[in-house]
Motif scaffolding. Sequence first.
Motif, PDB file in Angstrom:
ATOM      1  N   VAL A  28      42.778  80.894  -7.875  1.00  0.00           N
ATOM      2  CA  VAL A  28      41.838  82.010  -7.719  1.00  0.00           C
ATOM      3  C   VAL A  28      40.857  81.787  -6.572  1.00  0.00           C
ATOM      4  N   GLY A  29      40.827  80.583  -6.033  1.00  0.00           N
ATOM      5  CA  GLY A  29      39.951  80.318  -4.898  1.00  0.00           C
ATOM      6  C   GLY A  29      40.146  78.917  -4.374  1.00  0.00           C
ATOM      7  N   VAL A  30      39.869  78.737  -3.100  1.00  0.00           N
ATOM      8  CA  VAL A  30      39.892  77.422  -2.456  1.00  0.00           C
ATOM      9  C   VAL A  30      38.516  77.166  -1.868  1.00  0.00           C
ATOM     10  N   VAL A  31      38.000  75.983  -2.120  1.00  0.00           N
ATOM     11  CA  VAL A  31      36.704  75.583  -1.581  1.00  0.00           C
ATOM     12  C   VAL A  31      36.938  74.439  -0.611  1.00  0.00           C
ATOM     13  N   THR A  32      36.436  74.581   0.603  1.00  0.00           N
ATOM     14  CA  THR A  32      36.648  73.572   1.628  1.00  0.00           C
ATOM     15  C   THR A  32      35.398  73.464   2.492  1.00  0.00           C
ATOM     16  N   GLN A  33      35.398  72.522   3.413  1.00  0.00           N
ATOM     17  CA  GLN A  33      34.245  72.332   4.286  1.00  0.00           C
ATOM     18  C   GLN A  33      34.205  73.435   5.355  1.00  0.00           C
ATOM     19  N   PRO A  34      33.047  73.669   5.953  1.00  0.00           N
ATOM     20  CA  PRO A  34      32.947  74.673   7.028  1.00  0.00           C
ATOM     21  C   PRO A  34      33.798  74.308   8.249  1.00  0.00           C
ATOM     22  N   ASP A  35      34.146  75.314   9.043  1.00  0.00           N
ATOM     23  CA  ASP A  35      34.815  75.063  10.322  1.00  0.00           C
ATOM     24  C   ASP A  35      33.924  74.150  11.159  1.00  0.00           C
ATOM     25  N   ARG A  36      34.552  73.207  11.896  1.00  0.00           N
ATOM     26  CA  ARG A  36      33.797  72.257  12.711  1.00  0.00           C
ATOM     27  C   ARG A  36      34.300  72.256  14.154  1.00  0.00           C
ATOM     28  N   PRO A  37      33.420  71.925  15.121  1.00  0.00           N
ATOM     29  CA  PRO A  37      33.870  71.760  16.504  1.00  0.00           C
ATOM     30  C   PRO A  37      34.774  70.536  16.620  1.00  0.00           C
ATOM     31  N   VAL A  38      35.890  70.681  17.341  1.00  0.00           N
ATOM     32  CA  VAL A  38      36.869  69.602  17.469  1.00  0.00           C
ATOM     33  C   VAL A  38      37.208  69.391  18.935  1.00  0.00           C
ATOM     34  N   GLY A  39      37.390  68.110  19.322  1.00  0.00           N
ATOM     35  CA  GLY A  39      37.832  67.776  20.670  1.00  0.00           C
ATOM     36  C   GLY A  39      36.716  67.816  21.697  1.00  0.00           C
ATOM     37  N   ARG A  40      37.060  67.470  22.911  1.00  0.00           N
ATOM     38  CA  ARG A  40      36.072  67.413  23.993  1.00  0.00           C
ATOM     39  C   ARG A  40      35.494  68.786  24.312  1.00  0.00           C
ATOM     40  N   LYS A  41      36.292  69.827  24.101  1.00  0.00           N
ATOM     41  CA  LYS A  41      35.809  71.183  24.381  1.00  0.00           C
ATOM     42  C   LYS A  41      35.068  71.789  23.197  1.00  0.00           C
ATOM     43  N   ARG A  42      35.009  71.015  22.076  1.00  0.00           N
ATOM     44  CA  ARG A  42      34.246  71.427  20.892  1.00  0.00           C
ATOM     45  C   ARG A  42      34.669  72.808  20.399  1.00  0.00           C
ATOM     46  N   VAL A  43      35.973  72.978  20.264  1.00  0.00           N
ATOM     47  CA  VAL A  43      36.521  74.245  19.785  1.00  0.00           C
ATOM     48  C   VAL A  43      36.321  74.331  18.272  1.00  0.00           C
ATOM     49  N   LEU A  44      35.712  75.421  17.799  1.00  0.00           N
ATOM     50  CA  LEU A  44      35.471  75.598  16.376  1.00  0.00           C
ATOM     51  C   LEU A  44      36.817  75.725  15.663  1.00  0.00           C
ATOM     52  N   THR A  45      37.088  74.795  14.736  1.00  0.00           N
ATOM     53  CA  THR A  45      38.412  74.679  14.132  1.00  0.00           C
ATOM     54  C   THR A  45      38.318  74.684  12.605  1.00  0.00           C
ATOM     55  N   PRO A  46      39.147  75.500  11.935  1.00  0.00           N
ATOM     56  CA  PRO A  46      39.133  75.513  10.471  1.00  0.00           C
ATOM     57  C   PRO A  46      39.776  74.251   9.913  1.00  0.00           C
ATOM     58  N   PRO A  47      39.332  73.784   8.741  1.00  0.00           N
ATOM     59  CA  PRO A  47      39.980  72.632   8.119  1.00  0.00           C
ATOM     60  C   PRO A  47      41.393  72.984   7.682  1.00  0.00           C
ATOM     61  N   PRO A  48      42.295  71.994   7.631  1.00  0.00           N
ATOM     62  CA  PRO A  48      43.694  72.259   7.285  1.00  0.00           C
ATOM     63  C   PRO A  48      43.876  73.009   5.964  1.00  0.00           C
ATOM     64  N   VAL A  49      43.038  72.724   4.968  1.00  0.00           N
ATOM     65  CA  VAL A  49      43.176  73.396   3.676  1.00  0.00           C
ATOM     66  C   VAL A  49      42.885  74.892   3.798  1.00  0.00           C
ATOM     67  N   LYS A  50      41.943  75.261   4.626  1.00  0.00           N
ATOM     68  CA  LYS A  50      41.659  76.680   4.834  1.00  0.00           C
ATOM     69  C   LYS A  50      42.873  77.380   5.444  1.00  0.00           C
ATOM     70  N   VAL A  51      43.477  76.745   6.423  1.00  0.00           N
ATOM     71  CA  VAL A  51      44.649  77.318   7.082  1.00  0.00           C
ATOM     72  C   VAL A  51      45.759  77.566   6.059  1.00  0.00           C
ATOM     73  N   GLU A  52      45.986  76.583   5.177  1.00  0.00           N
ATOM     74  CA  GLU A  52      47.033  76.721   4.163  1.00  0.00           C
ATOM     75  C   GLU A  52      46.686  77.813   3.161  1.00  0.00           C
ATOM     76  N   ALA A  53      45.434  77.864   2.744  1.00  0.00           N
ATOM     77  CA  ALA A  53      45.015  78.871   1.760  1.00  0.00           C
ATOM     78  C   ALA A  53      45.208  80.292   2.296  1.00  0.00           C
ATOM     79  N   LEU A  54      44.850  80.490   3.561  1.00  0.00           N
ATOM     80  CA  LEU A  54      44.960  81.829   4.147  1.00  0.00           C
ATOM     81  C   LEU A  54      46.414  82.278   4.276  1.00  0.00           C
ATOM     82  N   LYS A  55      47.346  81.320   4.405  1.00  0.00           N
ATOM     83  CA  LYS A  55      48.768  81.659   4.444  1.00  0.00           C
ATOM     84  C   LYS A  55      49.198  82.340   3.151  1.00  0.00           C
ATOM     85  N   HIS A  56      48.502  82.000   2.065  1.00  0.00           N
ATOM     86  CA  HIS A  56      48.861  82.519   0.744  1.00  0.00           C
ATOM     87  C   HIS A  56      47.860  83.576   0.259  1.00  0.00           C
TER      88      HIS A  56
END
Length: 314
Positions: A28-56
């Motif tokens: 009924v819901g997934v709880v995960t950490q907020p999107d964070r800046p990743v890499g040298r360019k600090r691209v705002l990136t969703p955590p892997p669990v969020k990506v998987e949850a949104l697929k479903h």
Amino acid sequence: MTKIVFMGTPDFSVPVLRRIIEDGYEVVGVVTQPDRPVGRKRVLTPPPVKVEALKHNIPVLQPEKIRLKEETDKVLALNPDLIVTAAFGQILPKEILESPKFGCINVHASLLPELRGGAPIHYSIIQGKSETGVTIMYMVEKLDAGDMLARVVVPIEEKDHVGSLHDKLSIAGADLLSETVPALLKGEITPEKQDESKVTFAWNIKREEERIDWSKSGEEIYNHVRGLHPWPVAYTTLNGEVLKVWWSEKVEGHQNVNPGEIIEVQNDGIVVATGNQTAIKITDLQPSGKKRMEAKQYINGAGSFIERGMKLGE
């Protein structure tokens, strides 16, 4: 149908979430950490669990601090029968822990009570263990201290590193959860208390702990390097510059050579003395300001000055 809220953040958590979905529970819901800046360019990136949850098409909550009342209330509003966590990254408040009918359980990557904390996979290798595993336990307000519901042992091979062991444990955790939840829902499991006299901790790795201590034995240094590969990566210094050590091999020893001293520069690696009769051959490294490379590339390029008798770690 049993309603489950899943809490997790990194890649380790994804197979666990996927297995819950495959097993037919209503997430009924997934709880995960907020999107964070990743890499040298600090691209705002969703955590892997969020990506998987949104697929479903599963609703996602991303609280910065889940202990805040407004964030806790959002979780409680989902009215789950069971909460499952795997590497979520925050300690849950009492209100959440006591809410679900079947409680809150956690999939933890060690054989509790050993290696409580955020880096159990790293420390199982750094400490030279021949086996580790996964424990599923009830969650309490104290770190990884709840009663155990199930455990499975996973061997650690000689050439395992954090990446390979991480993947093995993630799958083992998903398998163990798949076996445990049905028995838990039927009331067929008797929880086992942890032996507090055997508790050890695996705190998150600090920068100073990544540095290689050449006075240690070759076995310890080999375990240190693979216990930090492929993240956050061990390092040493050469002429005051940081030199990341991505991979190494144990080779036959040496005599009357100071720890950290280069014994030989070979075509495929740099052989370094340790605190005992086992030397370490650095085969994969990264000089400061450059990309990761095989040692032979370094020796023939940026490190062409390197020679026997030079000292690492100073």
